[in-house]
Write a protein that holds these residues in place. Sequence first.
Motif, mmCIF file in Angstrom:
data_model
loop_
_atom_site.group_PDB
_atom_site.id
_atom_site.type_symbol
_atom_site.label_atom_id
_atom_site.label_comp_id
_atom_site.label_asym_id
_atom_site.label_seq_id
_atom_site.Cartn_x
_atom_site.Cartn_y
_atom_site.Cartn_z
ATOM 1 N N GLU A 24 0.827 -1.214 0.000
ATOM 2 C CA GLU A 24 0.000 0.000 0.000
ATOM 3 C C GLU A 24 0.869 1.275 0.000
ATOM 4 O O GLU A 24 0.595 2.186 -0.793
ATOM 5 N N SER A 99 -7.068 5.037 1.998
ATOM 6 C CA SER A 99 -5.684 5.519 2.136
ATOM 7 C C SER A 99 -5.353 6.607 1.109
ATOM 8 O O SER A 99 -4.640 7.566 1.418
ATOM 9 N N GLU A 102 -6.973 9.730 2.463
ATOM 10 C CA GLU A 102 -6.217 10.255 3.616
ATOM 11 C C GLU A 102 -4.995 11.014 3.125
ATOM 12 O O GLU A 102 -4.713 12.130 3.567
#
Length: 258
Positions: A24, A99, A102
Amino acid sequence: MSNAPPPPFERCTVLGVPVDLVTEPEVLAAARGAVEHGKRAQIVTVNAEFVVMAQEKPTFLRALQDAAVATPDGAGVVWALRRRGIDIRRLGGSDLIWSLSEQAARLGHSVFFLGAAEGVAQEVAHRLSLRYPGLRVAGALAGTPREEDEEAIAARIHESGADILFVAYGAPEQDLWISRNLDHLGVSVAIGVGGSFDYVAGKARRAPPWMRDRGLDWLWRLVMQPWRWRRMLALPRFALLVLTARGGGIGQPEHYFD
Ligand code: UDP
């Protein structure tokens, strides 16, 4: 053969479909780099259904080959790789939507949400803005994956000035839509996220972590959305193809040898 440049991480193929051995943080770094350098990058999340569809649909295979990043999504793809000693964690749209948002909020990049039923994209924008204060939402639109609507939708996204686009039309429509339109959207990063808008907006529930950890999301989806049973026949087909393919169906992309 694809014209896409080799990605900065190791790429292999599962039954000819590219899968990057990425984590990720590496995908987030690639997205950040694309926005900061004004590049264009399509992210695809390759699961067993994608691989089976790509065997029968050359345009879909081509779109997957041209993607800048192809994450290993779903227990089937991870299983096929592990059989050949490649240990990788799955990474799908329902993780990356959080993610990437974010990171976008932190770095001041703007986001656009396209797809799902009427009102869902707006709810996704609302919930993610609450979760990540400062998130710059350039737009949220249900739209449609129909080709006759795409010029108008692409123009709206371009006018919005978005950096990152999430598309939730399901596969393969979302990934083909992005592949056809990426050059006229003005965005740096575009990712197809399937049913993730429904999860973020609370319209559908993801499998609980204990099921996800055991690769049983397919069973959860079958129970929650039994009408998907026909589509899910792709899973045993995928397993059969992998079990009968030379080398377990795992290979290297051709353009590595260009
Ligand atoms: N969808 C859409 N327009 C369409 C078909 C689908 O907006 O013409 C949306 C649908 O509402 C859902 C998502 O696309 O939010 C696809 O979800 P699905 O669970 O089928 O995708 P998957 O995660 O299996 O790729």
